[in-house]
Design a protein around this motif. Structure first.
Motif, short mmCIF file in Angstrom:
data_model
loop_
_atom_site.label_atom_id
_atom_site.label_comp_id
_atom_site.label_asym_id
_atom_site.label_seq_id
_atom_site.Cartn_x
_atom_site.Cartn_y
_atom_site.Cartn_z
N LYS A 1 -22.39 19.99 111.25
CA LYS A 1 -22.75 18.75 110.57
C LYS A 1 -24.25 18.66 110.33
CE LYS A 1 -18.78 16.10 112.27
NZ LYS A 1 -18.33 14.91 113.04
N ASP A 2 -25.00 19.55 110.97
CA ASP A 2 -26.44 19.60 110.76
C ASP A 2 -26.81 20.37 109.49
OD1 ASP A 2 -29.12 19.13 111.35
OD2 ASP A 2 -29.34 21.00 112.43
N SER A 3 -25.82 20.79 108.72
CA SER A 3 -26.08 21.42 107.43
C SER A 3 -26.52 20.33 106.45
CB SER A 3 -24.82 22.11 106.90
OG SER A 3 -24.35 23.07 107.82
N PHE A 4 -27.18 20.76 105.37
CA PHE A 4 -27.60 19.81 104.34
C PHE A 4 -27.61 20.53 103.00
CE2 PHE A 4 -31.21 21.53 106.65
CZ PHE A 4 -32.04 22.04 105.65
N PRO A 5 -27.74 19.82 101.88
CA PRO A 5 -27.63 20.46 100.57
C PRO A 5 -28.54 21.68 100.45
CG PRO A 5 -27.66 18.10 100.29
CD PRO A 5 -27.91 18.36 101.75
N ASN B 1 -29.58 29.38 97.62
CA ASN B 1 -29.09 28.61 98.76
C ASN B 1 -29.25 29.48 100.00
OD1 ASN B 1 -27.88 26.11 97.48
ND2 ASN B 1 -26.83 27.71 96.33
N LYS B 2 -29.11 28.86 101.13
CA LYS B 2 -29.33 29.59 102.38
C LYS B 2 -28.19 29.32 103.35
CE LYS B 2 -33.53 29.59 103.90
NZ LYS B 2 -34.79 29.12 104.58
N LEU B 3 -27.77 30.38 104.04
CA LEU B 3 -26.83 30.25 105.15
C LEU B 3 -27.53 30.74 106.41
CD1 LEU B 3 -23.08 30.86 105.24
CD2 LEU B 3 -24.48 31.95 106.98
N GLU B 4 -27.43 29.97 107.48
CA GLU B 4 -28.12 30.30 108.73
C GLU B 4 -27.14 30.43 109.88
OE1 GLU B 4 -32.25 27.81 107.76
OE2 GLU B 4 -30.88 27.12 109.34
N ILE B 5 -27.33 31.46 110.68
CA ILE B 5 -26.61 31.63 111.94
C ILE B 5 -27.62 31.46 113.06
CG2 ILE B 5 -25.22 33.16 113.37
CD1 ILE B 5 -23.77 32.37 110.85
N HIS B 6 -27.45 30.43 113.87
CA HIS B 6 -28.37 30.15 114.98
C HIS B 6 -27.75 30.66 116.28
CE1 HIS B 6 -31.19 27.12 113.00
NE2 HIS B 6 -30.28 27.39 112.05
N LEU B 7 -28.46 31.51 116.98
CA LEU B 7 -28.01 32.04 118.26
C LEU B 7 -28.99 31.57 119.34
CD1 LEU B 7 -27.27 35.72 117.12
CD2 LEU B 7 -25.68 33.79 117.21
N ASP C 1 -24.24 30.86 96.34
CA ASP C 1 -23.39 29.72 96.66
C ASP C 1 -23.06 29.76 98.15
OD1 ASP C 1 -21.51 27.74 96.92
OD2 ASP C 1 -20.30 28.35 95.21
N ALA C 2 -23.65 28.84 98.89
CA ALA C 2 -23.48 28.84 100.35
C ALA C 2 -22.07 28.48 100.78
CB ALA C 2 -24.48 27.87 100.99
N THR C 3 -21.25 28.01 99.86
CA THR C 3 -19.88 27.67 100.22
C THR C 3 -18.95 28.87 100.15
OG1 THR C 3 -19.25 27.07 97.95
CG2 THR C 3 -20.23 25.34 99.32
N LYS C 4 -19.42 29.97 99.54
CA LYS C 4 -18.57 31.15 99.40
C LYS C 4 -18.74 32.07 100.60
CE LYS C 4 -18.21 31.17 94.37
NZ LYS C 4 -18.38 31.94 93.11
N HIS C 5 -18.24 31.60 101.73
CA HIS C 5 -18.28 32.38 102.96
C HIS C 5 -16.96 32.17 103.70
CE1 HIS C 5 -19.43 28.35 104.41
NE2 HIS C 5 -18.76 28.71 105.48
N THR D 1 -26.53 25.89 104.73
CA THR D 1 -25.31 25.84 105.55
C THR D 1 -25.62 26.48 106.89
OG1 THR D 1 -23.89 25.96 103.59
CG2 THR D 1 -22.91 26.56 105.70
N ARG D 2 -25.24 25.81 107.98
CA ARG D 2 -25.63 26.27 109.31
C ARG D 2 -24.42 26.39 110.24
NH1 ARG D 2 -30.88 22.35 110.45
NH2 ARG D 2 -32.48 23.80 109.69
N PHE D 3 -24.49 27.44 111.09
CA PHE D 3 -23.56 27.60 112.20
C PHE D 3 -24.40 27.79 113.46
CE2 PHE D 3 -21.07 29.03 108.57
CZ PHE D 3 -19.84 28.43 108.79
N PHE D 4 -24.03 27.11 114.55
CA PHE D 4 -24.77 27.19 115.81
C PHE D 4 -23.88 27.78 116.91
CE2 PHE D 4 -27.01 24.01 113.42
CZ PHE D 4 -28.34 24.14 113.79
N PHE D 5 -24.42 28.76 117.61
CA PHE D 5 -23.77 29.34 118.78
C PHE D 5 -24.77 29.27 119.93
CE2 PHE D 5 -21.88 31.25 115.07
CZ PHE D 5 -20.52 31.28 115.35
N GLU D 6 -24.37 28.61 121.02
CA GLU D 6 -25.28 28.46 122.16
C GLU D 6 -24.62 28.91 123.46
OE1 GLU D 6 -26.85 24.98 119.50
OE2 GLU D 6 -24.86 25.70 120.04
#
Length: 290
Positions: free
Chosen positions: A186-190, A34-40, A167-171, A193-198
Motif C-alpha cells: 500500500k506504500d506504492s504510489f503512481p 515507471n519504477k518497480l522496487e523490491i525492498h529487502l 508499465d509497472a502493472t505488468k508484473h 510499485t513496491r514490494f517489501f520483505f523484512e
C-alpha cells in the motif's frame, strides 16, 4: 570553389532536402519510465548471478537454534511464520530486458564481494528476481569492523532493487503459499510499485543484544552460504563494556488519535525489525552448491 559553384550545387539538390535543413529541430520525447522496487530489509544475502543474465537470488538463512529466531514480514502487515516454514517468491516482468550488470550504489561497496563457491541451504525465504537496473539502499549505514584486519566499514540495513519499466502493472509475483496475497504494498504510489520483505528477530532486543545478534547473524550467513568469505569478511564482535552503534532500524510507534485522554487509542503503525544490518551483496559466475 567560388560562389557561383556553390549556388550551382545547391540548385542541384532536391527542394525537400534544402527545406528540411531549415526545419526547427524538435526535442526527442523520452518515454515516461515507471519504477518497480523490491525492498529487502534485514539479513538477506543478495547474489548477482552473472552466469544467468545477472539475475538475482536473494535469501535469508534460518538462524541456528542457539540464536534468536527470525520472523518474516511481507509488505509490513503480513507476518509469516518463520520458525519451521520456508517461503519462496518469483518475480516476472514484461518488457524488461537488461543485459548489463546492475548499477550498484557506492554505499554498498564495503559489503560487495565476489565468490564462486556458495550455497543457499535452509532458508526462511528465497526470492528469484530478474536483473535490476540498480541496487541501492535507504537510510543511515551502521559502522562495523572486520575481524581479520579491524578495518572500519559501514553497512546499510537494506537492499533496494530498482527496475525501470514501461508499465509497472505488468508484473507477476509468484508465491509459494496460496494464502499470501502477492499484491504490491500500500506504500506504492503512481509511477512506483513496491514490494517489501523484512527479516528480524521474533522478540524485541535491547540495543546491546540487538547489535550482538546482528553481528552474529551476518557471520552466520557467511559461514553457511559463502565459506570462502569467512576469513576475510567476518565481523568483529564488540566487547561488552563498549557502546555499540545505535540501531537505525524501524521500531513500533504508537499513534495517538485522541490526545489528552486517560486511555488514548493506540494503533500499530509499524512493525519490529531489530536486525541492524543487511547482508552481503555477492557477485558470482557459478550455480549454487547443493
Amino acid at each position: 570553389m567560388d560562389r557561383r559553384d556553390v549556388l550551382k550545387a545547391l540548385a542541384a539538390l532536391p527542394l525537400t532536402a534544402v527545406l528540411s535543413g531549415c526545419e526547427e529541430k524538435r526535442p526527442i520525447e523520452k518515454p515516461v519510465k515507471n519504477k518497480l522496487e523490491i525492498h529487502l530489509e534485514g539479513g538477506f544475502a543478495v547474489v548477482v548471478q552473472e552466469n544467468n543474465g545477472n539475475s538475482i537470488l536473494a535469501f535469508s538463512p534460518r538462524p541456528p537454534k542457539t540464536e534468536e529466531s527470525h520472523q518474516l514480514y511481507f509488505n509490513g502487515i503480513n507476518r509469516l511464520e518463520g520458525l519451521t516454514k520456508s517461503y519462496s517468491f518469483k518475480l516476472a516482468l514484461e518488457e524488461h530486458l537488461r543485459a548489463e550488470k546492475p548499477e550498484v550504489n557506492l554505499g554498498l561497496k564495503d559489503f560487495t564481494f565476489n565468490t564462486e563457491r556458495w550455497r543457499v541451504g535452509d532458508s526462511i525465504v528465497t526470492l528469484e528476481l530478474p536483473a535490476p537496473d540498480r541496487i541501492t539502499f535507504a537510510g543511515q549505514r551502521t559502522p562495523v569492523k572486520f575481524g581479520s584486519d579491524h578495518r572500519l566499514a559501514f553497512m546499510p540495513t537494506n537492499h533496494i532493487l530498482e527496475y525501470d519499466v514501461k508499465d509497472a502493472t505488468k508484473h507477476k509475483l509468484e508465491c509459494s503459499e496460496q494464502n499470501i496475497q502477492c499484491q504490491p504494498s500500500k506504500d506504492s504510489f503512481p509511477g512506483v510499485t513496491r514490494f517489501f520483505f523484512e527479516i528480524g528477530p521474533v522478540h524485541s532486543l535491547d540495543p546491546v543484544k540487538s547489535h550482538a545478534h546482528a553481528v552474529a547473524f551476518f557471520n552466520f550467513i557467511l559461514s553457511q552460504s559463502f565459506p570462502d568469505l569467512v576469513e576475510r569478511f567476518s565481523l568483529e564482535q564488540e566487547r561488552g563494556d563498549q557502546n555499540p552503534p545505535s540501531s537505525t532500524a524501524p521500531r513500533v510507534a504508537p499513534a495517538v488519535y485522541q490526545y489528552g485522554i486517560d486511555n488514548p487509542w493506540l494503533q500499530r503503525t509499524s512493525y519490529t525489525i531489530d536486525c541492524e544490518f543487511g547482508g552481503p551483496l555477492v557477485n558470482t559466475h557459478t550455480a549454487p552448491i547443493k
